[in-house]
Write an enzyme that holds these catalytic residues in place. Sequence first.
Site, PDB file in Angstrom:
ATOM      1  N   LYS D 173       0.804  15.804  -1.766  1.00 53.17           N
ATOM      2  CA  LYS D 173       0.000  14.582  -1.690  1.00 53.17           C
ATOM      3  C   LYS D 173      -0.321  14.059  -3.098  1.00 53.17           C
ATOM      4  CE  LYS D 173      -2.590  11.254  -0.100  1.00 53.17           C
ATOM      5  NZ  LYS D 173      -3.827  11.177  -0.798  1.00 53.17           N
ATOM      6  N   GLU D 180       2.736   6.436  -5.938  1.00 56.20           N
ATOM      7  CA  GLU D 180       2.002   5.223  -5.536  1.00 56.20           C
ATOM      8  C   GLU D 180       1.525   4.444  -6.771  1.00 56.20           C
ATOM      9  OE1 GLU D 180      -1.189   6.146  -2.664  1.00 56.20           O
ATOM     10  OE2 GLU D 180      -2.461   4.866  -3.892  1.00 56.20           O
TER      11      GLU D 180
END
Lengths: 300, 300, 300, 300
Positions: D173, D180
């Site tokens: 993550k 991102e």
Amino acid sequence: MDLAMVGLGRMGANMAERLVRGGHRVVGHDPSEEAMTKAAEKGIEPSASLAAAIDALPSPRIVWLMVPAGTLVDKLIAELEPLLSKDDIVIDGGNSMYKDSVRRAEALRQHRIHAVDVGTSGGVWGLQEGYSMMVGGETAIVESLKPLFESLAPAADKGWGHVGPNGAGHFTKMVHNGIEYGMMQAYAEGFAIMERKDFDLDLHQIADIWRHGSVVRSWLLDLTADALAKNPSLEGIAPFVSDSGEGRWTVAEAIELDVSAPVITLSLLERLRSREQDSYGDKLLSAMRNEFGGHAIKKG
Amino acid sequence: MDLAMVGLGRMGANMAERLVRGGHRVVGHDPSEEAMTKAAEKGIEPSASLAAAIDALPSPRIVWLMVPAGTLVDKLIAELEPLLSKDDIVIDGGNSMYKDSVRRAEALRQHRIHAVDVGTSGGVWGLQEGYSMMVGGETAIVESLKPLFESLAPAADKGWGHVGPNGAGHFTKMVHNGIEYGMMQAYAEGFAIMERKDFDLDLHQIADIWRHGSVVRSWLLDLTADALAKNPSLEGIAPFVSDSGEGRWTVAEAIELDVSAPVITLSLLERLRSREQDSYGDKLLSAMRNEFGGHAIKKG
Amino acid sequence: MDLAMVGLGRMGANMAERLVRGGHRVVGHDPSEEAMTKAAEKGIEPSASLAAAIDALPSPRIVWLMVPAGTLVDKLIAELEPLLSKDDIVIDGGNSMYKDSVRRAEALRQHRIHAVDVGTSGGVWGLQEGYSMMVGGETAIVESLKPLFESLAPAADKGWGHVGPNGAGHFTKMVHNGIEYGMMQAYAEGFAIMERKDFDLDLHQIADIWRHGSVVRSWLLDLTADALAKNPSLEGIAPFVSDSGEGRWTVAEAIELDVSAPVITLSLLERLRSREQDSYGDKLLSAMRNEFGGHAIKKG
Amino acid sequence: MDLAMVGLGRMGANMAERLVRGGHRVVGHDPSEEAMTKAAEKGIEPSASLAAAIDALPSPRIVWLMVPAGTLVDKLIAELEPLLSKDDIVIDGGNSMYKDSVRRAEALRQHRIHAVDVGTSGGVWGLQEGYSMMVGGETAIVESLKPLFESLAPAADKGWGHVGPNGAGHFTKMVHNGIEYGMMQAYAEGFAIMERKDFDLDLHQIADIWRHGSVVRSWLLDLTADALAKNPSLEGIAPFVSDSGEGRWTVAEAIELDVSAPVITLSLLERLRSREQDSYGDKLLSAMRNEFGGHAIKKG
């Protein structure tokens, strides 16, 4: 509509085929015999010369160029100009530098010929999924070509638009590719970090997880998952990344506009770096460290 | 003054020698027999153990550690602590992480022992030219050590200073090295650009021209000119650049302080990049390009 | 030697003065009356027109241009060309783009006039300390100008050299400035990190320490120490950094040569960034964060 | 299944609601009365204390923590430990640093309690679209929790997976968020370039075009198009970009692993830069330029 497609390579042939499927009549021309034969099988009318292709069209003639950016476009326009008349339209759907498109439109305007620049994205998937098109040119002219764009796009009202005057289409496509460089590099770095970590991660699995519900889901991620499914360890692929011009132009344009674009810029530089097998700069750094600190030099 | 120098490697031995030349009495200790023998030839009193070295000093004892940063410093301080008494001084002249220096100073303070951190620059040239020293610690303690710094520095009043409390010396040295990374990378890139250009430039000549009167003249440029004089084509040197910790710490510190330091950061990343022979990220980029554009992959 | 200096601004006037001090005869021309008057006081012979300046020289005439890069150089060369004859020499000592210098030399060669490009470093300190000069041109011509370079340089045999054919001088100076950008940014980042840290460091003191014996000592550091001595908190100075062209050219050239130069490139981008008061990109990032994460947006 | 959800903020409440919708029994706990009342309305059983929440569950108990990363997680685990027994399971679904998750799992293992780390992506859209989840932990334990992940994910077999041992979920993550950052920055730069260009482009239109058929289509682009539809000029939004930790960790991890990740790194630095209103580094650059070149300083 009737149009001539000049250049029946991978992109041109696929676009012509999608236009034919959309009910348009496409006269095609390409110097390669093989390309012409293939095109004929798809319902494109092969034409042995530029002049013959133009002759086969009703007025005003629409000529769509789908050829590599650069001098070839100038050469073709020079050949087309005496064949065309007032109100004819030349569309450049390739990856031309937008300043060239501005210049060419001005030159054609002297002959009352209209130029339209179409930045085209979609690659080898466009035939099936439709092309994303950013169109630059005069409003009335672009409007008159609407049926073509509606057939080429993923849907009649999706994935294409008239974005501005001549040059604006290729400008927008250029920036699109700059963004693409940055996104690709972001994924590449992330996967490289995961690959290095001793958690023994299955990178294809992770790409596939992220495709659904995550913030980083995207079409590029779908393709990455495909690539990793076929070849998880990327065996046989050299760490050598080409670039095709538009990244460079985006970097130059950002600087010209005084906009700091570090990520797009570094994405390009990493591609250059990937092609330096024997960096002089790194050798010099090693030599300097040895000079001031007596640090051992690794023999090359 | 009297002091013990613990660690007689390249840096420690040279500093001890410069202190002896400056009229100080230096008791030296090092686990290597060879280092001890060499030190003795320079007028340093070899001492077979830490305990013996401490015993040989008048109170308050001054112990200068010149060893690789990390656990070895902690180990030595643990050994020293029972041997030392109130008011003794432990100087760490190595490249310790400044947060470690703050922590160690606090721990020693419990025993009323004083810690001083000395960021030391000068490398192999320090013996001859003097060392640049950034000193962190209590004002009175640093003041009491002044004769040592005056002997080690290029001149009594030049190239050293008390910059702040414990940790400030190593902090300042850390940033110094971060700057060094950036400067080195700037030169390396510039010379790499000139090397690639087809003007057939003599890079040693250019380095030498710049040494006099130019804006980029510096000691690092002097060393670069030396390196290029010896080996203009940098033959036999691998494009492989090591890093020794302080660059990483500077990058981490900048981020911790919310200061954007792109050039120092990229200088570090280029060193990491120089050591990636077979970049997974670049392979993935090549695979992605093939997926969306059908671009040929270079076989690896 | 006899020569005309065209352009008596800060750089031109100082160089002419240094040449006069070196025993040369300098005829000067500048459109500004004030500049001409000042020049006369320094022993430069003022000349009311280009033509008059040329007339005042023995053959072969030597004309040194010291004017801002760009169209002004082309304009002056166009004016000079009919005034000059076979074997005369035009020196461009400004910061011209090296490709312009190659082009101009070729054009002048048609008239059998020789061009020489001199990349000149030293800024406002050159009058006193001498200029560093990288000279491009034909070997015999450069050789014939040796007495001028020997007078302008820090010493007759130091700080100048004939580096290659026409263009090579300005190319080398361009890269010099690229390196300068990188070095400046490295220092700026390091000092910014120290300024932010709560050690309450005296940045002028640290710059001064580093000037002696440290690895990062340089002339730019000397200037930094001067600037910090005068204005330690940099009060009244806007965080707004101009750039003068050569940084951009270096970045573009590196990309053109396929050399990855991240530090020089980021140094330029930071200057662009310093001038963006209200970054659209950063606003968009903030808007995106709000869209996917519901993160609060700071009101602008 | 039965489980306790500890933390009913935006993320926790939505996830609990989606689990309830999936047929699970969710006991909820949160210090905020308001959060508890709202949760009750969604079918979550409010529990006044951690102990009460645990008591309400059958063995083995499943406790899902959905709280801000950091000391709060440690505090809650310390409170939970005496309340839990052998074979119970603690899931951390927040954005914990993966090294903390490794450490906590080891500590809980001493008590025969199982830890599972779930990296969760999806933000405010997860309730409706499902969450993307990267799960770290022991195989049998993760397998036993399958019904929960199947309910939370976009589809039972999509958007989630067991990626590796304890820590691997949060590690994955973390990298996801690093990517991102890079993607967001790439878009931001591209739109900033288009905004600056004098083609008067409609940025919302372009984002919308790209959503269909282009190479850069993605969920982040969909959100960007939404944001630009609502506020095309981004009025009232400050150019101030926060960061929430995982970008920093990714940058630090890349360096620790010796992987050069320039784009992810620069994306973080740009966020830091967006928050520097009065950059000391840029002031110093301006001061330096004035020192060597006499370049005018812009008054601040």
